[in-house]
Design a protein around this motif. Structure first.
Motif: not given
Length: 295
Positions: A34-40, A91-111
């Protein structure tokens, strides 16, 4: 001085239906996807990519799979999809680094999702020797993911750090003569659930204390205390009922289903232990759970 906290040992019998038992067993995963769906969905609102919408729909599908009890045979496929999501987000981290913290949050939830899926292969109710470091690392992983999901609304600090207006101080004490404790692995879920509740129903700037210790006769005891909104006295015995939320918590969007205390109480009953709630409305609550090791 005010009224002392009301201390009640919960003794009522719960008889959850088959579908309720299924959701109790898997509600941690339900909350996680549920959290991951909201993050995405949140990320898709920022950068608008079709793949994000697709992965968000994947999470909704997994929620349905879990609810219908058809999870076990689909775990390999879910793991594969999560690995592909990880590759995409990197891949998004490389293309859109200004959203880095958002990406990290999703990666951590996936982990964390990977860890929870692996836990399903364990015998969760058989007692084993668990290293103290594992108790700490599992809780810290959960708290780290929770913090990232908040997107800066709060963070966690640990002794000897001082609590601040935007932080929760986590004081985790383990009383043991050894480097390990005998416990069923499902206790990890219980710790996460009760600590998660303590955070949800306490304002930032407060301390949450967790104590884990061995007992005699052989067993284990967990207590979690907070200084949050507490529980109305007339509802203390009701909060362990399936899906029940206290009336003073109805206005809080917790992204949970209100099943954590039910699961914890049923666990205490299964292992012949006790479940005690001590609370004063407006001042906080303490939950004390004991389990006795089968002989």
């Amino acid at each position: 001085m005010g009224n002392p906290p009301k201390r009640i040992e919960i003794k009522g019998k719960l008889r959850p239906e088959k579908d309720e038992i299924l959701l109790l067993d898997n509600h941690g995963l339900l909350n996680l996807f549920n959290i991951l769906e909201r993050q995405l969905e949140g990320l898709n609102a920022l950068i608008r990519e079709d793949k994000l919408k697709s992965y968000s729909q994947f999470c909704v599908h997994i929620l349905m799979v879990i609810s219908e009890g058809d999870l076990e045979e689909k775990i390999p496929g879910i793991e594969k999809e999560l690995e592909e999501l990880t590759t995409y987000i990197r891949g998004l981290i490389e293309r859109k680094p200004r959203h880095l913290e958002f990406f990290r949050g999703i990666l951590e939830t996936v982990e964390v999702a990977h860890v929870r899926l692996q836990e399903l292969n364990e015998d969760r109710l058989s007692w084993r020797s668990i290293p103290l470091a594992e108790f700490r690392s599992r809780l810290n992983q959960f708290l780290s993911a929770t913090e990232r999901v908040s997107r800066g609304k709060f963070h966690f600090v640990y002794p000897p750090e001082e609590v601040s207006p935007l932080s929760y101080k986590i004081n985790f004490q383990i009383n043991s003569q050894n480097e390990e404790l005998m416990a069923p692995p499902v206790l990890h879920d219980t710790i996460r659930d009760i600590v998660g509740n303590a955070r949800k129903y306490s304002p930032p700037g407060t301390e949450i204390t967790i104590v884990l210790q061995e007992t005699e006769p052989p067993g284990i005891e967990l207590s979690v205390s907070d200084s949050g909104i507490g529980i109305p006295e007339t509802e203390i015995e009701k909060v362990v009922e399936y899906g029940y939320r206290a009336t003073n918590a109805m206005d809080r969007n917790t992204m949970g289903a209100g099943l954590g205390l039910t699961k914890a109480y049923l666990l205490s009953r299964k292992f012949g232990g006790r479940f005690i709630i001590e609370s004063t409305e407006g001042k906080g609550a303490k939950f004390q759970l004991s389990l006795f090791r089968p002989t």
